[in-house]
Design a protein around this motif. Structure first.
Motif: not given
Length: 112
Positions: A8-11, A13-19
């Motif tokens: 969940n943490t990596y998800e 992180i990926n969501e933040i980075k794709s923003g």
């Protein structure tokens, strides 16, 4: 359970980075690093900031205090009035605010 938390943490992180905010920050960082004028201005700011910190160790009795304060003020105004730096700083604050909110939400959900 730990694996699920990590997943969940990596998800997240990926969501933040794709923003948009994060992506634009990276674009602006690249622009700043490639702009020779901005690089020199930032280097000059850092140099004067270091001088200021050294002068502050001696307080108001240091003979160069006023001079260094004025130089720092001028270079800071020049740097922070640059449109690229202004946008970068605004987005940086926005991202930090979001990260603080996430951290707070996690902390309060674990323990009030």
């Amino acid at each position: 359970m730990n694996d699920k938390i990590l997943e969940n943490t990596y998800e997240l992180i990926n969501e933040i980075k794709s923003g948009k905010t994060y992506k634009r920050l990276l674009e602006l960082k690249s622009i700043i690093e490639q702009d020779e004028e901005l690089v020199k201005l930032i280097e000059k700011f850092n140099k004067i900031k270091t001088q200021y910190d050294e002068v502050l160790k001696y307080g108001k009795y240091h003979p160069d205090l006023k001079k260094v304060q004025i130089e720092l003020s001028k270079i800071k105004e020049t740097l922070y009035s640059n449109v690229i730096i202004v946008e970068y700083k605004e987005l940086e604050k926005k991202l930090q605010s979001n990260l603080d909110l996430i951290s707070s939400e996690i902390a309060t959900s674990v323990s009030s």
